[in-house]
Scaffold this active site. Structure first.
Site, PDB file in Angstrom:
ATOM      1  N   SER A  18       0.858  -1.177   0.000  1.00 35.76           N
ATOM      2  CA  SER A  18       0.000   0.000   0.000  1.00 35.76           C
ATOM      3  C   SER A  18       0.895   1.227   0.000  1.00 35.76           C
ATOM      4  O   SER A  18       1.863   1.275  -0.766  1.00 35.76           O
ATOM      5  CB  SER A  18      -0.953  -0.056   1.203  1.00 35.76           C
ATOM      6  OG  SER A  18      -1.913   0.978   1.134  1.00 35.76           O
ATOM      7  N   HIS A  45      -2.661  -1.212  -3.367  1.00 38.00           N
ATOM      8  CA  HIS A  45      -3.796  -0.323  -3.122  1.00 38.00           C
ATOM      9  C   HIS A  45      -3.581   0.926  -3.978  1.00 38.00           C
ATOM     10  O   HIS A  45      -2.536   1.563  -3.901  1.00 38.00           O
ATOM     11  CB  HIS A  45      -3.858   0.096  -1.649  1.00 38.00           C
ATOM     12  CG  HIS A  45      -4.145  -1.040  -0.724  1.00 38.00           C
ATOM     13  ND1 HIS A  45      -3.967  -0.942   0.640  1.00 38.00           N
ATOM     14  CD2 HIS A  45      -4.606  -2.291  -0.950  1.00 38.00           C
ATOM     15  CE1 HIS A  45      -4.314  -2.089   1.210  1.00 38.00           C
ATOM     16  NE2 HIS A  45      -4.694  -2.923   0.271  1.00 38.00           N
ATOM     17  N   ASP A 138      -4.118  -4.981   5.896  1.00 38.30           N
ATOM     18  CA  ASP A 138      -4.386  -5.841   4.745  1.00 38.30           C
ATOM     19  C   ASP A 138      -3.123  -6.647   4.429  1.00 38.30           C
ATOM     20  O   ASP A 138      -2.023  -6.118   4.390  1.00 38.30           O
ATOM     21  CB  ASP A 138      -4.792  -4.989   3.533  1.00 38.30           C
ATOM     22  CG  ASP A 138      -5.439  -5.807   2.430  1.00 38.30           C
ATOM     23  OD1 ASP A 138      -5.834  -6.958   2.682  1.00 38.30           O
ATOM     24  OD2 ASP A 138      -5.543  -5.276   1.305  1.00 38.30           O
TER      25      ASP A 138
END
Length: 196
Positions: A18, A45, A138
């Site tokens: 991310s 992401h 995540d």
């Protein structure tokens, strides 16, 4: 544990990240040997968009073919696949990808957890998960799935991550095989496959 990792035979490397992870990927790709007998899947992401900017950016850093995944696309070795923005990426047992627009997981679509979990279900012990810099958890559960399926996990050293939270969560909750500085990733992967 390192010796065990070096004796493994991997068919898929799946990379999740991310905030702060794109720079690590851009550093990694140019240093990878060209003919590693493995598929690389990248799940980042990113904001929803339909442009090809990320594919172009990564393609400029490597001679590997780089593609944004399309529904039912066959999974080929020696290719780099990118999860499209705003879709969950799934690995299917017929050796294809599928895309899903179900609700976000950890506020994210694509979800690293979902991609890691589906790769683990299909590839089992022959999947290597790599988790990079990021600001949420995540990837942690997905790494647990990879380990439960017999696969292996590498995490970026939080000290070298632009945002340490994501790798720290994985290290705290999962039995990680290796914790590597960003610049150690490519040399380690090249060594991992040099016997193949």
């Amino acid at each position: 544990m390192e010796k065990d990792l070096l004796n493994r035979s991997f068919k898929m490397i799946i990379i999740g990240g991310s905030a702060g992870s794109l720079q690590v990927v851009l550093q990694l790709l140019p240093e990878l040997r060209l003919q590693l007998p493995v598929t690389i899947v990248i799940v980042l992401h990113r904001k929803p968009s339909h442009d090809e900017t990320l594919v172009e950016l990564l393609s400029a850093k490597t001679n590997w073919p780089v593609r944004e995944v399309e529904e039912k696309e066959p999974i080929l070795p020696n290719h780099i696949y990118i999860a499209p923005a705003d879709y969950h990426l799934l690995v299917e047992s017929d050796n294809t990808f599928s895309l899903d627009v179900s609700e976000k997981v950890n506020y994210s679509r694509p979800s690293i957890d979902i991609a890691f979990e589906s790769a683990a279900e299909v590839y089992g012990a022959s999947v290597l998960g790599i988790l990079l810099s990021g600001a949420n958890a995540d990837g942690q559960e997905g790494m647990q799935n990879i380990k439960s399926a017999g696969g292996s996990c590498i995490v970026q050293d939080p000290d070298t991550a632009e945002v340490a939270y994501m790798p720290l969560q994985a290290i705290t909750h999962v039995e990680i095989d290796r914790v590597l500085h960003a610049e150690e990733l490519a040399p380690f992967l090249n060594v991992l496959f040099e016997q193949r």
